[in-house]
Write a protein that holds these residues in place. Structure first.
Motif, PDB file in Angstrom:
ATOM      1  N   UNK A 105     -12.873 -37.877 -75.887  1.00 44.41           N
ATOM      2  CA  UNK A 105     -13.732 -37.593 -77.034  1.00 44.41           C
ATOM      3  C   UNK A 105     -12.998 -36.613 -77.949  1.00 44.41           C
ATOM      4  N   UNK A 106     -12.963 -36.922 -79.233  1.00 44.07           N
ATOM      5  CA  UNK A 106     -12.352 -36.035 -80.230  1.00 44.07           C
ATOM      6  C   UNK A 106     -13.470 -35.323 -80.987  1.00 44.07           C
ATOM      7  N   UNK A 107     -13.554 -33.995 -80.880  1.00 41.95           N
ATOM      8  CA  UNK A 107     -14.591 -33.252 -81.594  1.00 41.95           C
ATOM      9  C   UNK A 107     -13.945 -32.301 -82.602  1.00 41.95           C
ATOM     10  N   UNK A 108     -14.603 -32.161 -83.749  1.00 43.35           N
ATOM     11  CA  UNK A 108     -14.138 -31.292 -84.828  1.00 43.35           C
ATOM     12  C   UNK A 108     -15.270 -30.346 -85.205  1.00 43.35           C
ATOM     13  N   UNK A 109     -15.045 -29.057 -85.013  1.00 36.28           N
ATOM     14  CA  UNK A 109     -16.087 -28.057 -85.251  1.00 36.28           C
ATOM     15  C   UNK A 109     -16.076 -27.555 -86.690  1.00 36.28           C
ATOM     16  N   UNK A 110     -17.274 -27.302 -87.207  1.00 33.94           N
ATOM     17  CA  UNK A 110     -17.521 -26.549 -88.442  1.00 33.94           C
ATOM     18  C   UNK A 110     -17.580 -27.382 -89.713  1.00 33.94           C
ATOM     19  N   UNK A 111     -16.901 -28.513 -89.774  1.00 37.30           N
ATOM     20  CA  UNK A 111     -16.970 -29.329 -90.985  1.00 37.30           C
ATOM     21  C   UNK A 111     -16.151 -28.794 -92.134  1.00 37.30           C
ATOM     22  N   UNK A 112     -14.939 -28.319 -91.840  1.00 37.18           N
ATOM     23  CA  UNK A 112     -14.059 -27.845 -92.898  1.00 37.18           C
ATOM     24  C   UNK A 112     -13.606 -29.005 -93.787  1.00 37.18           C
ATOM     25  N   UNK A 131     -16.303 -37.134 -83.144  1.00 35.89           N
ATOM     26  CA  UNK A 131     -17.567 -36.412 -83.347  1.00 35.89           C
ATOM     27  C   UNK A 131     -17.284 -35.245 -84.276  1.00 35.89           C
ATOM     28  N   UNK A 132     -18.058 -35.132 -85.350  1.00 34.17           N
ATOM     29  CA  UNK A 132     -17.907 -34.042 -86.305  1.00 34.17           C
ATOM     30  C   UNK A 132     -19.134 -33.139 -86.231  1.00 34.17           C
ATOM     31  N   UNK A 133     -18.938 -31.905 -85.786  1.00 37.38           N
ATOM     32  CA  UNK A 133     -20.026 -30.929 -85.729  1.00 37.38           C
ATOM     33  C   UNK A 133     -20.094 -30.198 -87.064  1.00 37.38           C
ATOM     34  N   UNK A 134     -21.165 -30.432 -87.801  1.00 35.27           N
ATOM     35  CA  UNK A 134     -21.297 -29.926 -89.158  1.00 35.27           C
ATOM     36  C   UNK A 134     -22.246 -28.726 -89.214  1.00 35.27           C
ATOM     37  N   UNK A 135     -21.805 -27.643 -89.861  1.00 39.95           N
ATOM     38  CA  UNK A 135     -22.685 -26.510 -90.160  1.00 39.95           C
ATOM     39  C   UNK A 135     -23.448 -26.894 -91.427  1.00 39.95           C
TER      40      UNK A 135
END
Length: 291
Positions: A105-112, A131-135
């Motif tokens: 699983x590829x996850x990207x935190x914060x949504x830069x 998966x993109x974790x968006x603030x």
């Protein structure tokens, strides 16, 4: 003039059917039934040129250069890894779906902003899920975060959009704003993409039983931490561990983070699909060859 006489209609003899293999039928899969699986959930933040570690040690550690990121995605493809979403992982653990060979699983935190400008084109090139974790409160911050339209575009492509609070706060110290930060981020992102948002990520990995209870009550189905590890089961789905991809780490170090993984099993039998042969069969030459 009436309808043509039946005797004028040609006699058509039914042709036998073609037999073809369903797409992916011969691929190796991780069969259902394993209560615990080793699936590396890789954790990214910035995809950018890392800053000088003397000036910004934290930012340096959270930054993967675009060149390194491309090399890492090439490594995944060249070594048979198959990126899946957290929805895929949950479905496997509740017994409703298999996983592909060597799932990751590829996850990207914060949504830069570089999630869209640097990471997304590479993911599309490889046909990778992520998966993109968006603030939610940061969406549209010029030059810093992704825009609403970019979130919708990535969602339409197949990037799973997850929530990462409204303001990226330490939820263990949020007090009376805990519910707003958790449920508010879910509501805002669901309004943006037009469907349920089911995954959550605790900012900076700060979590306690009260925070987990709020995430569950808000309707999320799983959540990730910053704790290291790659083994997951359904019971611990609100505290899934991840594998951090550190800034400027060499490719062999990246590869070590993938050591714990599941290997698929090839099917012993494959049932073909029968497709009726069309009649008559007409061949049309490619337009380029016509002159």
């Amino acid at each position: 003039m009436g309808p043509p006489l039946a005797r004028h209609r040609p006699t058509i003899t039914a042709a036998p059917a073609w037999e073809i293999l369903p797409p992916g039928a011969a691929d190796a899969v991780v069969p259902t039934g394993r209560a615990t699986v080793s699936v590396p959930i890789l954790m990214y933040h910035y995809i950018r040129r890392p800053p000088n570690p003397v000036d910004d040690k934290l930012g340096w550690g959270l930054s993967t250069s675009p060149d390194d990121f491309r090399a890492q995605m090439n490594y995944l493809e060249d070594h048979g890894f198959h990126p899946v979403t957290l929805d895929d992982l949950r479905a496997y653990l509740n017994g409703s779906r298999t996983l592909p060979d060597r799932p990751v699983v590829l996850t990207f935190d914060d949504g830069y902003a570089d999630l869209y400008t640097e990471a997304f084109p590479v993911l599309r090139q490889h046909h990778f899920k992520a998966v993109a974790y968006i603030v939610s409160g940061f969406v549209g911050n010029p030059g810093v975060s992704v825009t609403a339209e970019q979130v919708r575009e990535m969602d339409s492509y197949g990037i799973e959009i997850g929530a990462h609070t409204v303001n990226h706060v330490d939820l263990t110290k949020a007090g009376g704003s805990l519910w707003y930060e958790v449920k508010g981020s879910k509501d805002a992102l669901e309004a943006l993409v037009g469907h349920p948002v089911l995954d959550f990520c605790y900012p900076s990995g700060r979590v306690n039983p009260t925070v987990i209870a709020a995430v569950q009550a808000a309707g999320f189905q799983s959540a990730t931490t910053t704790q290291p590890g790659a083994q997951h089961n359904f019971d611990d789905r609100f505290a899934w561990s991840r594998v951090r991809v550190s800034g400027s780490e060499p490719l062999d170090e990246f590869a070590k983070g993938l050591d714990q993984h599941e290997t698929g099993v090839f099917p012993t039998t494959i049932t073909p699909i029968k497709v009726p042969r069309a009649y008559p069969l007409i061949f049309i030459e490619p337009a380029a060859s016509l002159s």
